[in-house]
Design an enzyme around this catalytic site. Structure first.
Site, PDB file in Angstrom:
ATOM      1  N   SER A 166     -26.038  74.909   4.268  1.00  0.00           N
ATOM      2  CA  SER A 166     -26.003  73.657   3.518  1.00  0.00           C
ATOM      3  C   SER A 166     -27.415  73.114   3.299  1.00  0.00           C
ATOM      4  O   SER A 166     -28.238  73.776   2.666  1.00  0.00           O
ATOM      5  CB  SER A 166     -25.109  72.647   4.245  1.00  0.00           C
ATOM      6  OG  SER A 166     -24.805  71.552   3.413  1.00  0.00           O
ATOM      7  N   GLU A 258     -15.611  75.567  -2.948  1.00  0.00           N
ATOM      8  CA  GLU A 258     -16.503  74.470  -2.582  1.00  0.00           C
ATOM      9  C   GLU A 258     -17.381  74.039  -3.753  1.00  0.00           C
ATOM     10  O   GLU A 258     -17.714  74.852  -4.625  1.00  0.00           O
ATOM     11  CB  GLU A 258     -17.363  74.833  -1.368  1.00  0.00           C
ATOM     12  CG  GLU A 258     -18.291  76.005  -1.533  1.00  0.00           C
ATOM     13  CD  GLU A 258     -19.221  76.141  -0.328  1.00  0.00           C
ATOM     14  OE1 GLU A 258     -19.830  75.125   0.048  1.00  0.00           O
ATOM     15  OE2 GLU A 258     -19.317  77.237   0.229  1.00  0.00           O
ATOM     16  N   HIS A 288     -16.675  74.582   2.985  1.00  0.00           N
ATOM     17  CA  HIS A 288     -18.120  74.514   3.119  1.00  0.00           C
ATOM     18  C   HIS A 288     -18.564  74.937   4.525  1.00  0.00           C
ATOM     19  O   HIS A 288     -18.039  74.457   5.520  1.00  0.00           O
ATOM     20  CB  HIS A 288     -18.561  73.069   2.834  1.00  0.00           C
ATOM     21  CG  HIS A 288     -20.025  72.847   2.835  1.00  0.00           C
ATOM     22  ND1 HIS A 288     -20.882  73.482   1.968  1.00  0.00           N
ATOM     23  CD2 HIS A 288     -20.804  72.029   3.604  1.00  0.00           C
ATOM     24  CE1 HIS A 288     -22.116  73.069   2.189  1.00  0.00           C
ATOM     25  NE2 HIS A 288     -22.092  72.206   3.185  1.00  0.00           N
TER      26      HIS A 288
END
Length: 326
Positions: A166, A258, A288
């Site tokens: 991320s 996602e 995610h």
């Protein structure tokens, strides 16, 4: 390019009941909570406090896993070793996710100890500085300093891997681009899980309803907050706009539903256009950074086998290159 590295992979399997159940739980809890909290500094503080409380609950790690605290000037971190069969001459530098304001090395141990196990090397998980007190530039400075520290300790660049998820995937790519631009030695490869690569003013439209965890509007809001006063199309701010010429092989893992799926896909396409071998994996209906759910989700455990194959292919490629050069 090596066919073993440069590939699009869409694992085919029936979605496990564990993954399906967790998608439902996330959609009914975390997504609406994020929608409510991520609107101002006070809400961010509440979210951060909740994560901090969770960190105080001791996680259950296998007996063969060890964690040792480490300090790097302006930030801390920890060495994670996923077993006894570890090559101490190699290292993996890991940047945790958390939208640049939550989470830590401790929250991501389900990922880091498994990365250590499959890479057979110690993992240095960095607690880089985050917002809202610190800026993206501070986080990047910490990442570059940690990488330089590994070099100063005698690790060879070809024996270092970078990885992150991320926001940590964003930091991984920004670190690679910064190292390349500064003419500094580059690591052997990098692994990005659900990387957040586009912090520009473009609104997100892909998978807005399908994503079980992240509300698109709140991701866009955070992007505007972290890029206030910056050129949001600067590759160190939005790595999706980077020229990846000369960077090492990449592995990018995303979930098909996602909202950050295309953030990773676009980097994969761009890097290939610049001559970089990329393993791009898109996992069906995975949320995610699903790798962090490896304690309960079978697919999340399986992805580490794929990461192991990528690392093995990178090492084999380096050996062939060394033999040809000799």
């Amino acid at each position: 390019m090596s066919d073993e590295i440069d590939a699009d992979i869409h694992p085919e399997y029936p979605v496990s009941w564990q993954a399906a159940a967790l998608n439902g739980v996330l959609r009914g809890t975390m997504k609406p909570i994020s929608t409510i909290l991520l609107r101002n500094t006070a809400g961010m503080a509440v979210a951060s406090r909740l994560i901090c409380l969770g960190e105080r609950v001791p996680g259950i790690l296998p007996k063969h896993v060890t964690v040792k605290p480490e300090t790097f000037g302006s930030c801390d971190g920890e060495w994670v070793r996923g077993g006894d069969d570890i090559d101490e001459s190699k290292a993996l530098l890991y940047f945790h996710g958390g939208a640049y304001f939550i989470c830590s090395a401790a929250t991501h141990r389900p990922i880091t100890w498994r990365l250590s196990a499959v890479s057979r090397r110690p993992v240095l998980a960095l607690d880089y500085r985050q917002g809202p007190i610190h800026t993206l530039a501070h986080s990047l400075t910490d990442a570059l300093s940690a990488y330089q520290s590994l070099l100063d300790r005698g690790y060879r660049p070809q024996d270092i891997l970078l990885a992150g998820d991320s926001a940590g995937g964003h930091l991984t790519l920004a670190t690679l681009l910064a190292l390349r631009d500064q003419g500094r030695p580059l690591p052997a490869a990098a692994i990005c899980m659900s990387p957040w690569t586009d912090l520009s003013d473009a609104r997100r439209r892909v998978n807005c309803w399908a994503d079980p965890l992240l509300p698109a509007g709140r991701v866009d809001w955070l992007a505007r907050r972290w890029t206030d006063g910056l050129d949001c199309r600067d590759p160190l701010v939005s790595p999706v706009y980077g020229d990846y010429t000369g960077v090492p092989p990449l592995m990018i893992v995303t979930g098909s539903t996602e909202i950050l799926r295309d953030d990773g896909r676009r980097v994969a396409l761009s890097a290939r256009e610049n001559g970089v071998p990329v393993t791009y994996e898109e996992w069906n209906r995975m949320p995610h950074v699903f790798a962090i759910l490896a304690d309960v989700v079978p697919e999340a455990r399986l992805v580490f086998q794929h990461i192991s194959r990528f690392i093995g292919a990178v090492e084999a490629r380096a050996e062939r290159s060394g033999m040809e050069a000799a």
